[in-house]
Design an enzyme around this catalytic site. Structure first.
Site, PDB file in Angstrom:
ATOM      1  N   LYS A   1       0.822  -1.215   0.000  1.00 27.34           N
ATOM      2  CA  LYS A   1       0.000   0.000   0.000  1.00 27.34           C
ATOM      3  C   LYS A   1       0.853   1.261   0.000  1.00 27.34           C
ATOM      4  O   LYS A   1       0.415   2.313  -0.445  1.00 27.34           O
ATOM      5  CB  LYS A   1      -0.908   0.018   1.226  1.00 27.34           C
ATOM      6  CG  LYS A   1      -1.693  -1.241   1.463  1.00 27.34           C
ATOM      7  CD  LYS A   1      -2.845  -1.379   0.512  1.00 27.34           C
ATOM      8  CE  LYS A   1      -3.597  -2.674   0.761  1.00 27.34           C
ATOM      9  NZ  LYS A   1      -4.780  -2.824  -0.036  1.00 27.34           N
TER      10      LYS A   1
HETATM   11  C1  LIG Z   1      -1.068  -7.789   2.501  1.00 23.86           C
HETATM   12  C2  LIG Z   1      -2.144  -7.692   1.484  1.00 23.86           C
HETATM   13  N1  LIG Z   1      -2.131  -8.532   0.455  1.00 23.86           N
HETATM   14  C3  LIG Z   1      -3.070  -8.496  -0.496  1.00 23.86           C
HETATM   15  C4  LIG Z   1      -4.114  -7.598  -0.434  1.00 23.86           C
HETATM   16  C5  LIG Z   1      -5.115  -7.589  -1.552  1.00 23.86           C
HETATM   17  O1  LIG Z   1      -4.908  -6.471  -2.378  1.00 23.86           O
HETATM   18  P1  LIG Z   1      -6.110  -5.893  -3.240  1.00 23.86           P
HETATM   19  O2  LIG Z   1      -7.130  -5.434  -2.279  1.00 23.86           O
HETATM   20  O3  LIG Z   1      -5.524  -4.762  -4.007  1.00 23.86           O
HETATM   21  O4  LIG Z   1      -6.599  -7.007  -4.082  1.00 23.86           O
HETATM   22  C6  LIG Z   1      -4.185  -6.700   0.629  1.00 23.86           C
HETATM   23  C7  LIG Z   1      -5.265  -5.705   0.805  1.00 23.86           C
HETATM   24  O5  LIG Z   1      -6.196  -5.556   0.101  1.00 23.86           O
HETATM   25  C8  LIG Z   1      -3.159  -6.724   1.592  1.00 23.86           C
HETATM   26  O6  LIG Z   1      -3.162  -5.846   2.578  1.00 23.86           O
HETATM   27  N1  LIG Z   2      -6.442  -5.088   2.256  1.00 29.17           N
HETATM   28  C1  LIG Z   2      -6.834  -3.738   2.324  1.00 29.17           C
HETATM   29  C2  LIG Z   2      -8.310  -3.531   2.132  1.00 29.17           C
HETATM   30  C3  LIG Z   2      -8.614  -2.201   1.529  1.00 29.17           C
HETATM   31  O1  LIG Z   2      -8.199  -2.217   0.200  1.00 29.17           O
HETATM   32  P1  LIG Z   2      -7.918  -0.962  -0.696  1.00 29.17           P
HETATM   33  O2  LIG Z   2      -6.789  -1.383  -1.557  1.00 29.17           O
HETATM   34  O3  LIG Z   2      -9.160  -0.680  -1.419  1.00 29.17           O
HETATM   35  O4  LIG Z   2      -7.542   0.197   0.172  1.00 29.17           O
HETATM   36  C4  LIG Z   2      -6.309  -3.170   3.619  1.00 29.17           C
HETATM   37  O5  LIG Z   2      -5.291  -3.620   4.055  1.00 29.17           O
HETATM   38  O6  LIG Z   2      -6.895  -2.294   4.205  1.00 29.17           O
END
Ligand SMILES: Cc1ncc(COP(=O)(O)O)c(C=O)c1O
Ligand SMILES: N[C@@H](CCOP(=O)(O)O)C(=O)O
Length: 465
Positions: free
Chosen positions: A112
């Site tokens: 993120k």
């Molecule tokens: C550690 C981790 N892996 C994978 C994901 C999945 O990513 P996305 O939501 O972009 O599919 C998330 C959060 O969403 C995450 O925090």
């Molecule tokens: N896994 C995410 C969930 C939120 O997803 P986002 O990519 O739409 O912000 C988290 O860790 O909060």
């Protein structure tokens, strides 16, 4: 470049307004009206660029003059200055043609940071220029929250409110958010699950009348286009390091809200040769059921050892559906209305298109722990639970052993000591130096009922005048 809503009814916006608007007024998500497409020679000419220089090339067409080149470069430089590895997104080999793309070298140890460090500096720039104050409201299953707080808390024009599911994030994840005591940062532990948090945030975007006068909401979740845009870069970066664009590469992506893998899909539409995009899910497997059996039905949310992926309603899947249905906003509105009642069925044509690039896999907790254990025993490399699911998905779904597969390592194992210990690795993975005293820091957060009025009242009361 204009940004249009996936539901076809909201006004088209320019880049800056799309970033500030988050959710479109018709409930849809903003996407670029057209994508920049790069030819092979252009992509090849980027080989050897630093991550920051590559980010500039890829992001510039989306920004479309809203920032000068110098401003965009400065935002990118600041965004990646806090990463702990000079490569920003280093690759580590864990098997034959199998690579881990470490996306956890940023300040909060998850992928993120790539987008939220960028978005934080971008918002800082836009709001200072406009002399505007905003309220950020975000939902987190554990990682977005700390990355958003880290990215935005220094901006005095922002009051930030992050909702996480009470007792459903790891202690490290919670403390990364709740030990930031800045006066513009507020953590809400909601008595519900992630989907409840996300629903509440989306409903608040739809009707913002609860906010103090003159304030608007800004999104830090991947409903915000800038989040997706920044994540496209590392697909190009990894591919270039492994012989792209003269050679196709596959990616395996631990998936929850479908933002990260959607960025990979866009990279492929923009000209990057990608052979397979593998959707890796935990027991909350709606996306796996959808791709493998056209079963996109909501099931009760399971609390797993990969809590960040405990998501049933994946926001960004709508952005993919928009393309699969030839950008027909009315068709997407109809599908999303259908899904509200619990399920939706994709057309046969949409399924064929989806399966031409995507495949999927589901892994439960027990098998995931075995993956952490076996990879560690063979290579000495410690995976976090989310990444472990991606690695197994890659191993099970690869259609071609001679194509490199890149597994996105979305978090550092130290964020999930409980799971790593369960995998039998003896000692807890150490937190990096800047987080050594995390468990001694004071925490501040508010536990609130799963009630939108209580949450909105809290937000309104705590927004600074
Ligand atoms: C550690 C981790 N892996 C994978 C994901 C999945 O990513 P996305 O939501 O972009 O599919 C998330 C959060 O969403 C995450 O925090
Ligand atoms: N896994 C995410 C969930 C939120 O997803 P986002 O990519 O739409 O912000 C988290 O860790 O909060």
């Amino acid at each position: 470049m204009k940004y249009i809503s996936t539901r076809g009814q909201a006004p088209a916006l320019n880049f800056e307004d799309a970033v500030l608007t988050g959710l479109a007024s018709d409930g849809g998500l903003y996407v670029p009206e057209t994508l920049p497409v790069f030819d092979t020679a252009t992509i090849a000419s980027w080989a050897g660029l630093s991550y920051q220089a590559l980010a500039f090339e890829i992001i510039k067409p989306f920004v479309d003059g809203a920032l000068s080149d110098a401003e965009l470069k400065a935002i990118i430089e600041k965004a990646y200055a806090s990463f702990r590895h000079d490569a920003i997104a280093p690759l580590v080999q864990t098997g034959h043609n199998e690579w881990i793309l470490e996306l956890f070298q940023g300040p909060t140890l998850a992928f993120k940071d790539f987008a939220l460090q960028f978005l934080g500096h971008l918002l800082d720039h836009i709001l200072a220029k406009r002399k505007q104050k905003v309220v950020v409201m975000g939902a987190t299953s554990g990682d977005t929250g700390s990355a958003a707080i880290e990215g935005c808390s220094r901006c005095d024009n922002i009051d930030i409110f992050i909702l996480h599911p009470h007792k459903r994030v790891s202690d490290v994840q919670r403390r990364q958010m709740t030990t930031v005591l800045a006066k513009n940062v507020h953590n809400i532990a909601l008595e519900g699950n992630f989907d409840d948090c996300q629903n509440m945030v989306k409903a608040s975007f739809a009707d913002q009348s609860f906010l103090p006068e003159g304030r608007q909401l800004v999104a830090v979740n991947s409903i915000n286009w800038a989040r997706i845009m920044a994540q496209i870069v590392y697909y190009f970066y990894a591919s270039l390091a492994l012989g792209g664009p003269h050679r196709a590469v596959s990616f395996s992506v631990p998936t929850g809200n479908f933002g990260d893998i959607f960025a990979g899909y866009l990279a492929s539409k923009m000209g990057l040769p990608i052979e397979q995009l593998i959707i890796a899910t935990n027991a909350n497997d709606i996306l796996h059921r959808c791709i493998s059996a056209n079963d996109h039905s909501k099931q009760p949310l399971v609390h797993s050892l990969s809590p960040s992926m405990d998501i049933m309603v994946s926001s960004n899947f709508e952005r993919l559906l928009f393309d699969l249905y030839d950008r027909d906003g009315a068709a997407i509105t109809e599908l999303m209305t259908q899904f509200k009642s619990g399920t939706m069925t994709l057309s046969a044509e949409a399924m064929v298109k989806a399966r031409s690039l995507f495949s999927s896999y589901r892994l439960g907790d027990e098998e995931m722990l075995t993956v952490i254990q076996t990879v560690f025993e063979r290579t000495g490399y410690l995976l976090d639970p989310h990444t472990a699911i991606g690695v197994q998905a890659a191993r099970s779904n690869r259609s071609n052993q001679s194509t490199p597969v890149v597994c996105l390592a979305t978090a550092h194992p130290a964020k999930f000591p409980e799971a790593v210990m369960k995998a039998g690795q003896g000692q807890e993975p150490a937190l990096p130096h800047h987080m050594q005293d995390l468990f001694e820091r004071e925490e501040r957060y508010e536990v609130l009922a799963n009630d939108i009025h209580a949450v909105q009242k809290f937000v309104a009361t705590n927004t600074r005048k």
